[in-house]
Scaffold this motif. Sequence first.
Motif, mmCIF file in Angstrom:
data_model
loop_
_atom_site.group_PDB
_atom_site.id
_atom_site.type_symbol
_atom_site.label_atom_id
_atom_site.label_comp_id
_atom_site.label_asym_id
_atom_site.label_seq_id
_atom_site.Cartn_x
_atom_site.Cartn_y
_atom_site.Cartn_z
ATOM 1 N N CYS A 43 -71.921 11.289 -75.649
ATOM 2 C CA CYS A 43 -70.598 10.973 -75.912
ATOM 3 C C CYS A 43 -71.014 9.602 -76.907
ATOM 4 O O CYS A 43 -72.111 9.243 -76.933
ATOM 5 N N ASN A 44 -69.888 9.340 -77.440
ATOM 6 C CA ASN A 44 -69.781 7.962 -78.338
ATOM 7 C C ASN A 44 -70.368 6.991 -77.820
ATOM 8 O O ASN A 44 -71.494 6.241 -78.664
ATOM 9 N N SER A 45 -70.153 6.510 -76.668
ATOM 10 C CA SER A 45 -70.511 5.183 -76.162
ATOM 11 C C SER A 45 -72.173 5.278 -75.795
ATOM 12 O O SER A 45 -73.157 4.475 -75.928
ATOM 13 N N GLN A 46 -72.813 6.713 -75.410
ATOM 14 C CA GLN A 46 -73.886 6.771 -75.232
ATOM 15 C C GLN A 46 -74.762 6.870 -76.683
ATOM 16 O O GLN A 46 -75.975 6.099 -76.734
ATOM 17 N N LEU A 48 -73.800 4.880 -79.164
ATOM 18 C CA LEU A 48 -73.932 3.735 -79.525
ATOM 19 C C LEU A 48 -75.080 2.877 -78.885
ATOM 20 O O LEU A 48 -75.793 2.044 -79.317
ATOM 21 N N PRO A 84 -68.110 4.065 -83.796
ATOM 22 C CA PRO A 84 -67.046 4.089 -82.712
ATOM 23 C C PRO A 84 -65.744 4.673 -83.187
ATOM 24 O O PRO A 84 -65.564 4.460 -84.318
#
Length: 319
Positions: A43-46, A48, A84
């Motif tokens: 996922c996006n936070s991962q 980053l 993000p």
Amino acid sequence: QTQGTIFPAPNFNPIMDAQTLGGALQGISCEKDVLIDILTQRCNSQRLMIAEAYRDMYGRDLITDLKENLSHHFKEVMVGLMYPPPSYDAHELWHALKGADIEEKCLIDILASRSNIEIFQMKEAYLLQYNNDLQQDIDSETSGHFRDTLMNLAQGTRMEGYADPSTAAQDAMILWEACQRKTGEHKNMLQMILCNRSYQQLWMVFQEFQNISGQDIVDAINECYDGYFQELLVAIVLCIRDKPSYFAYRLYNAIHDFGFHNKTVIRILIARSEIDLMTIRQRYKERYGKSLFHDIKHFASGHYESALLAICAGDAEDY
């Protein structure tokens, strides 16, 4: 209940992922399959966190390395995944406003569909990334009632959760008059209602509009107005009714009408991947008979195709 196609990976280890990406990027030939396997399955936070681990490990920026090692549309997909969401929207809006040609459809897709908080975050990201004010750029790069409506949406001041049945009929009456008379003042009233009333309120307004005029609001707008102003108004209505259906329709057009408009396909798949892409896929299949998976496979090729299909997360039976 809408659903995305990309979820947080279980047993996630950013350091291992960063190391694997480093190996794939630093080798003699870039291992693109490895990039797809990792970046489309986190996922996006991962992603980053992986970028942070990558910087600590190699002293280099992952986005820069992706840009240097990849090319064309495949590069756009892989780099796009690393932003993000608010930064990605800001990036897309900047290029739509400042490119060789203004990409009105990109402005419409983003501003007609985002919530107040998403608009607020995107404006912050825009200022941070480009040292420019999004509203000022819209003001200087677009014109007419199209510009006024975009400016209104970019304020992010839509009411939330509030609905008042007693004013719905009044609003519907104003919309109907605006479709009959088409003066500048009526156009202003029309866009003010569509940009500022809550989704719940507008559901009622559209119902009342149908009762008063015997016509669906989308048909009325299409009959009375033209150009990008009309497209933007219709997009707002369609997003209020059902966002996944709107994006299914946009994807279908991008794939079939413009000889595969890559930028639109990439932007929608990335932006909606953790929100409602699974639902968009369902709407696409219901409405057009073929799956999104099938249509992407038909038009894209190589690693670019593999990356899009991985985000789309289609199953073999979808083909």
